[in-house]
Design an enzyme around this catalytic site. Structure first.
Site, PDB file in Angstrom:
ATOM      1  N   SER A  70      89.147  75.191  45.270  1.00 14.21           N
ATOM      2  CA  SER A  70      89.914  76.183  44.513  1.00 14.21           C
ATOM      3  C   SER A  70      90.827  76.986  45.417  1.00 14.21           C
ATOM      4  CB  SER A  70      88.967  77.161  43.808  1.00 14.21           C
ATOM      5  OG  SER A  70      88.547  76.667  42.580  1.00 14.21           O
ATOM      6  N   HIS A 123      87.955  85.005  40.363  1.00 13.91           N
ATOM      7  CA  HIS A 123      88.487  83.750  40.884  1.00 13.91           C
ATOM      8  C   HIS A 123      90.002  83.654  40.744  1.00 13.91           C
ATOM      9  CE1 HIS A 123      89.120  79.308  40.940  1.00 13.91           C
ATOM     10  NE2 HIS A 123      88.123  79.334  41.797  1.00 13.91           N
ATOM     11  N   ASP A 175      93.343  79.715  34.955  1.00 11.53           N
ATOM     12  CA  ASP A 175      92.126  80.063  35.687  1.00 11.53           C
ATOM     13  C   ASP A 175      91.293  81.040  34.864  1.00 11.53           C
ATOM     14  OD1 ASP A 175      90.441  80.987  38.095  1.00 11.53           O
ATOM     15  OD2 ASP A 175      91.841  79.607  39.045  1.00 11.53           O
TER      16      ASP A 175
END
Length: 802
Positions: A525, A226, A189
């Site tokens: 996600s 994220h 990620d």
């Protein structure tokens, strides 16, 4: 700057470019019927949108014919790093001899065999002709699959907001002793804030790798969050808990602030496998619907090596064909996003003398039972200022409703202080004009919100001695779990596979955020790490399971979702097998694999076409099980017949294969998409396997892009991307009205061709129209007409002549 294709009139979705030969076999038709025939030369397959006519530097991913270590092992062959290094070097040496400049960036050998290289676009065809090169892929951009993210201030955050893990049954799994302990999950990620107090437990001395900065510190960048959010959903264990709170984590930073590229994503996958990960999560993607992309291939072989690969399906829904790589992987578990169910209540607040408050709404509550106790009963209310513990100490709130002003303290703290003081409910009024724009689940007491103006009215009523209040609650509805509109849909082009495989919560997901904070976010996600965490729980209980066992358990036990708008089940290409349920997967005594089936396309004009498939049934119990089968196709269409065994006995601990056939008579069916369900029953439980098929050519886009580029000697390179080739192909030029962004008048037909092979067509044009008039530089509309496999399509693209 040169523009290839712009998203003005048609959405540009790059599709697979399957080029086994450099297809110049098409004949260009001219007025005097002359034609040019060019000899076909065998070259490597070219995938995607590669600028073959650009002299500028271009990075591509090269796949070698020499098999990777994992691929060779799965095929029973011997392969070594030294041998692969030698094979790569042969190709690299030949490339350096063939082109003026080429710089190799990354080399791969474990789950992908090849390297990434930067060279001139005009040299890529030379690269493709070098012996040993199997395929060439563009180094496309990948982004984190998130729709929105909102950091939650201390005022707004409540641990009770973390409800998605309990919803899928994770808390019940913990009580049964399955927390992910001993299982390592790789998060590929944007990196991860491994210093977050809810995540620090999951990391050892080796924390992973940063492929953006090329060092051993995968700490998330200052503007990124994220990966930390994703990691918390997997394995947070502090103020909040992830799905597998005792799992170990490894972080791989492959996305920088502006995203990442194929070369780093493949490198991250490869390193995670070699570092010993048991599960990997990739909440990232691009919009390319292609089962044979470099990242998808790497994930397929990672699964073969025993690493459960989980990936987000994409956020380009709700249309079909919007799934993107690596969600298109044949083997990896692709995940769609759902929105959790919730009860909707209205409330009417009335104080002494019948004074009503129009802005009253429910802010939050912990249990429905608490609302039922208050409903319709009259209570005294007291003013507790800002709701601090000290302010509550100054009033008698026992058995009363607390009136509180917003400000200074978190909403949840105000409610907690109210409960500690004995209050049975709270009303919070805003500290500024307008409504409080939040709903906060898990408040310690039922809490209502009103505007500042009405809060001051209520306070004035209290000061006037009108100190009673009645709260009338009315249940409105329960919104069921549904598929999020943004969640990308399948199927996968060319393989025609159902994607996603499963779905999981992905809307308003609260998790960890860099800087010891928390955030609410949504996107596929956020759904994917729920499944990665669930996989960790399954592997803790069943360390001997292979990746297909994990995938089957999650798919076989998923909850089918119904669209409340239509009352019908969500389509298979929308929800996959359904929304995961962890405890059901842990308790599975039967595994049916694969968990879904696509019979592909049926295009025979006359007679019946038959296709064969199979699935395996594992009986995990200690007793012989007798399985029966039933197949239903939606609408029971005449012309489709699925044939399989009536029943099958499977001994305890054994696996048996079930063969079945589908017979389709296309003369009795309208062209289109058909779905159905294979039901497998052991007499106590029924397992539903989604299945689809296509009658006629599927409705995938026939043309996915077009280009006009300045080549050499005042000539222009023009062409289009044709996933299925074309029997008829024509290029029309139109004016572009920049003031309105619309197509103007017709200018000329620049070329017409027949029998064009997939996937790329390119021709030269001298820059003139209408018998020799030079076309001025600027923006124009290139319209491409395609007839392919019985389907016609006319698509328009904005191009620039320079």
């Amino acid at each position: 700057m040169k523009k290839r294709v712009s998203k003005v009139f048609m959405s540009f979705i790059a599709m697979v470019l399957l080029l086994s030969t450099f297809g110049m076999g098409a004949t260009a038709q001219t007025d005097n019927t002359s034609q040019i025939t060019v000899k076909e030369l065998p070259v490597a397959e070219l995938f995607g949108d590669i600028e073959l006519s650009s002299s500028g530097p271009t990075t591509v991913i090269v796949e070698l014919e020499a098999e990777s270590i994992v691929e060779a092992k799965q095929k029973g062959k011997n392969q070594s790093k030294d041998n692969l290094k030698a094979e790569r070097q042969k190709v690299i040496n030949a490339l350096e001899q063939a082109v003026e400049q080429a710089e190799v960036n990354r080399e791969y050998d474990y789950v992908f065999s090849g390297f990434s290289v930067e060279l001139a676009g005009t040299d890529i065809m030379k690269l493709a002709t070098i012996p040993g090169v199997k395929a060439v892929y563009p180094n496309v951009n990948y982004t984190a699959g998130v729709i929105s993210v909102e950091e939650l201030s201390a005022e707004l955050f409540s641990p009770e907001m973390v409800k998605s893990a309990p919803f899928i049954g994770a808390n019940d799994a913990w009580e049964a002793g399955f927390t992910g302990e001993g299982v390592t999950v790789a998060v590929i990620d944007t990196g991860v804030d491994y210093t977050h107090p809810d995540l620090v437990h999951a990391f050892g001395d080796y924390k992973g790798w940063d492929f953006v900065d090329d060092d051993n510190d995968p700490q998330e960048g200052p503007t990124q969050s994220h990966g930390t959010h994703v990691s918390g959903t997997v394995a947070a264990n502090g103020v909040i808990k992830g799905v597998a709170p005792d799992a170990s984590l490894l972080g791989y930073r492959v996305l920088g602030p502006d995203g990442g590229t194929t070369e780093d994503v493949v490198a991250g996958i490869e390193r995670a496998v070699q570092d010993g990960a048991d599960v990997m999560n990739l909440s990232l993607g691009n919009p390319l619907n292609n089962p044979d992309w470099a990242t998808s291939i790497a994930l397929d072989w990672a699964m073969a090596e025993g690493v459960v690969a989980v990936t987000s399906n994409g956020n380009s829904g709700p249309d079909n064909w919007t799934v993107g790589s690596p969600g298109t992987s044949r083997e990896a578990i692709s995940v769609g996003a759902t929105q959790l169910p919730f009860d909707n209540y209205d409330v009417d607040v009335t104080t002494t003398g019948g004074v009503e408050y129009e802005s009253d709404k429910v802010l939050g509550y912990e249990k429905v039972e608490d609302i039922e106790v208050l409903d319709g009963n009259e209570y005294e209310f007291v003013f507790a200022g800002l709701g601090s513990a000290e302010e509550f100490a100054e009033v008698d709130a026992e058995g009363k409703i607390a009136l509180i002003s917003r400000g200074a303290y978190a909403f949840v703290d105000k409610a907690a202080n109210a409960k500690a003081a004995g209050a049975v409910g709270a009303i919070i009024f805003n500290h500024s004009p307008g409504e409080i724009p939040f709903v906060i689940p898990g408040m310690d007491v039922p809490t209502v919100k009103i505007t500042n103006a009405e809060g001051l009215i209520m306070l004035a009523e209290l000061e006037a001695g009108n100190n009673t209040v009645t709260l009338d609650f009315e249940y409105v509805s329960t919104s069921p779990e549904v598929i999020a509109d943004f969640s990308s849909r399948g199927p996968v082009a060319l393989s025609w596979m159902i994607k996603p495989d499963v779905s999981a919560p992905g809307v308003d997901i609260v998790s960890t955020y860099p800087g010891n904070s928390y955030a609410s976010s949504q996107g596929t996600s956020m759904a994917s790490p729920h499944v990665a965490g669930a996989a960790a729980l399954l592997l803790q209980k069943n360390p001997h399971w292979d990746t297909e066992d994990v995938k089957a358990a999650l798919m076989n036990t998923a909850e089918n979702l119904v669209d409340p708008a239509s009352g019908e089940d969500f389509a298979h290409n929308t929800q996959g097998a359904g929304s995961i349920r962890v405890v059901d997967a842990l308790d599975a005594m039967t595994l049916v694999s694969p968990g879904s089936h696509s019979f592909g396309k049926f295009v025979k004009d006359t007679g019946k076409q038959v296709e064969k498939q199979f699935f395996e049934i594992q009986n995990l119990s200690d007793k012989t099980k007798s399985y029966s089968f039933n197949v239903t196709m939606d609408g029971n269409p005449e012309g489709i017949k699925v044939m399989l065994s009536n029943n099958l006995n499977v001994q305890p601990g054994s696996t048996q294969e079930v063969n079945f056939h589908v017979q389709v008579d296309t003369s009795k069916l309208a062209p289109g998409y058909y779905e159905g369900t294979i039901e497998v029953s052991d007499g106590e439980q029924v397992f539903d396997l989604p299945t689809i098929l296509f009658v006629g050519e599927p409705d995938y886009p026939r043309v996915t892009g077009a280009f006009m580029e300045n080549a050499l000697d005042d000539m222009y390179s023009m062409g289009s991307y044709l996933p299925g080739g074309a029997e008829v192909l024509q290029y029309d030029l139109y004016a572009f009205d920049a003031s309105t962004g619309t197509i103007g008048g017709f200018i000329d037909t620049l070329g017409a061709f027949e029998n064009v092979p997939a996937p790329l067509h390119e021709f030269s044009w001298d820059g003139t129209v209408q018998g020799g008039i030079p076309l001025p530089n600027g923006d124009w509309v290139l319209a491409v007409y395609v007839e392919s496999n019985g389907v016609t399509e006319y698509s328009a693209f904005l191009v620039t002549k320079e």
